[in-house]
Design an enzyme around this catalytic site. Sequence first.
Site, PDB file in Angstrom:
ATOM      1  N   HIS A 265     -39.216  -7.789  26.562  1.00  0.00           N
ATOM      2  CA  HIS A 265     -40.117  -7.027  25.552  1.00  0.00           C
ATOM      3  C   HIS A 265     -38.714  -6.397  25.111  1.00  0.00           C
ATOM      4  O   HIS A 265     -37.846  -5.546  25.749  1.00  0.00           O
ATOM      5  CB  HIS A 265     -40.979  -5.985  25.930  1.00  0.00           C
ATOM      6  CG  HIS A 265     -41.864  -5.518  24.760  1.00  0.00           C
ATOM      7  ND1 HIS A 265     -42.189  -4.242  24.959  1.00  0.00           N
ATOM      8  CD2 HIS A 265     -41.845  -5.947  23.667  1.00  0.00           C
ATOM      9  CE1 HIS A 265     -42.717  -4.004  23.554  1.00  0.00           C
ATOM     10  NE2 HIS A 265     -42.880  -5.104  23.012  1.00  0.00           N
TER      11      HIS A 265
ATOM     12  N   ASP B 164     -43.524  -0.216  22.347  1.00  0.00           N
ATOM     13  CA  ASP B 164     -44.821  -0.314  21.743  1.00  0.00           C
ATOM     14  C   ASP B 164     -45.339   1.110  21.515  1.00  0.00           C
ATOM     15  O   ASP B 164     -45.350   1.697  22.481  1.00  0.00           O
ATOM     16  CB  ASP B 164     -45.781  -1.386  21.952  1.00  0.00           C
ATOM     17  CG  ASP B 164     -45.504  -2.874  21.720  1.00  0.00           C
ATOM     18  OD1 ASP B 164     -44.443  -3.117  20.973  1.00  0.00           O
ATOM     19  OD2 ASP B 164     -45.973  -3.469  22.401  1.00  0.00           O
TER      20      ASP B 164
ATOM     21  N   HIS C 124     -50.598  -2.137  16.343  1.00  0.00           N
ATOM     22  CA  HIS C 124     -49.900  -1.094  17.006  1.00  0.00           C
ATOM     23  C   HIS C 124     -48.412  -1.150  16.210  1.00  0.00           C
ATOM     24  O   HIS C 124     -48.212  -1.920  15.320  1.00  0.00           O
ATOM     25  CB  HIS C 124     -49.424  -1.634  18.304  1.00  0.00           C
ATOM     26  CG  HIS C 124     -48.766  -3.000  18.617  1.00  0.00           C
ATOM     27  ND1 HIS C 124     -49.367  -4.025  18.360  1.00  0.00           N
ATOM     28  CD2 HIS C 124     -47.594  -2.978  18.995  1.00  0.00           C
ATOM     29  CE1 HIS C 124     -48.372  -4.979  18.611  1.00  0.00           C
ATOM     30  NE2 HIS C 124     -47.286  -4.357  18.916  1.00  0.00           N
TER      31      HIS C 124
ATOM     32  N   HIS D  35     -44.483  -1.853  16.871  1.00  0.00           N
ATOM     33  CA  HIS D  35     -43.204  -2.298  17.708  1.00  0.00           C
ATOM     34  C   HIS D  35     -42.039  -1.749  17.233  1.00  0.00           C
ATOM     35  O   HIS D  35     -41.661  -1.937  16.010  1.00  0.00           O
ATOM     36  CB  HIS D  35     -43.308  -3.839  17.842  1.00  0.00           C
ATOM     37  CG  HIS D  35     -42.135  -4.370  18.383  1.00  0.00           C
ATOM     38  ND1 HIS D  35     -41.994  -4.591  19.890  1.00  0.00           N
ATOM     39  CD2 HIS D  35     -40.668  -4.724  18.121  1.00  0.00           C
ATOM     40  CE1 HIS D  35     -40.997  -5.266  20.088  1.00  0.00           C
ATOM     41  NE2 HIS D  35     -40.258  -5.148  18.961  1.00  0.00           N
TER      42      HIS D  35
END
Length: 326
Positions: free
Chosen positions: A219, A223, A298, A300
Amino acid sequence: MPAQARRIALPRAARIGIATAVTGVSFALPLVTAMSAQAHTPAAPAAASTEAKQAAQAAAPAAQAAQESYRVVSGDTLSKIADAKNVEGGWQALYEQNRSVVGANPNLIFPGQQLALSGHAAAPAADAAPAKPAAPAKPAQPSAPATQAAKPQAQVQVQTEAAKPSAQLQTQLQVAAPAQAVTATPVAAATSGFVAPLANPRLGTAYGVAGSMWASGHHTGQDFVASTGTPLRAVANGVVVKAGNGGAYGNEVEIKLADGHYAEYAHLSSIGVKIGQTVTAGQQIGLSGATGNVTGPHLHFEIRNGSEYGSDINPVAYLRAHGVAL
């Protein structure tokens, strides 16, 4: 012998005069009759043709107004629509024309809303006069009633069509009520000049988590939990270098910060800045959403050493090092 009637002999000039008068009368009577009949013939066909022409001219502005509109689709922003449709005055003029549909926040628009692209307001207020279409050539005075009758009909059509997005907007705003409650005004930056990318930040999937769903194998950002429509803000002073669709990132904004790092915001529902625009810490730059490759709404957020993918660093550690509490 019976007496014979005497024939009175008239002079020749008298006889010629009498014959001429009788002949003139015989020609004059048919001519007078024909002229009298023509004078009483009604001009209904010509009047009917004029009224039909004026009614068609009066209906033309209504048809033109119906064509000068745009229905919002997913990923749209007022800036993108204004650029694509060459709206004079840019997104600011488009927002002013459709303030009653969009609402108080020009960065929050929803698919299905009908926006006016000309001087016709999409949903005029009750105390405001409706915008008038470009007037056709002034009709002749006898046809004025037909023109006046056509104007209210055109106004009713515009108001009826614009009422649908208003109802949809009201429903969507009720769903996103928690996000609307968050203030979009600039906030005071930390002593170092940095702020969190949104108010009351709640951390989601952390930076560096391994997984095959990411091209880099991990990742690349942090987030933040955020429902669609949550105001997002610049973490520090900088210049916008990206503002648009970023493929898997959906609607994205990237800011080159004053220290040379890059702040990346992905999956936005609406973009509120343009490339080349200077922003300050705490300034709203868009709204969170669920565009691109996501499983739900959401934010990022990434901090990068360079502008492109793969130059990421730990965004939480970066913000904390600049005095931001997360």
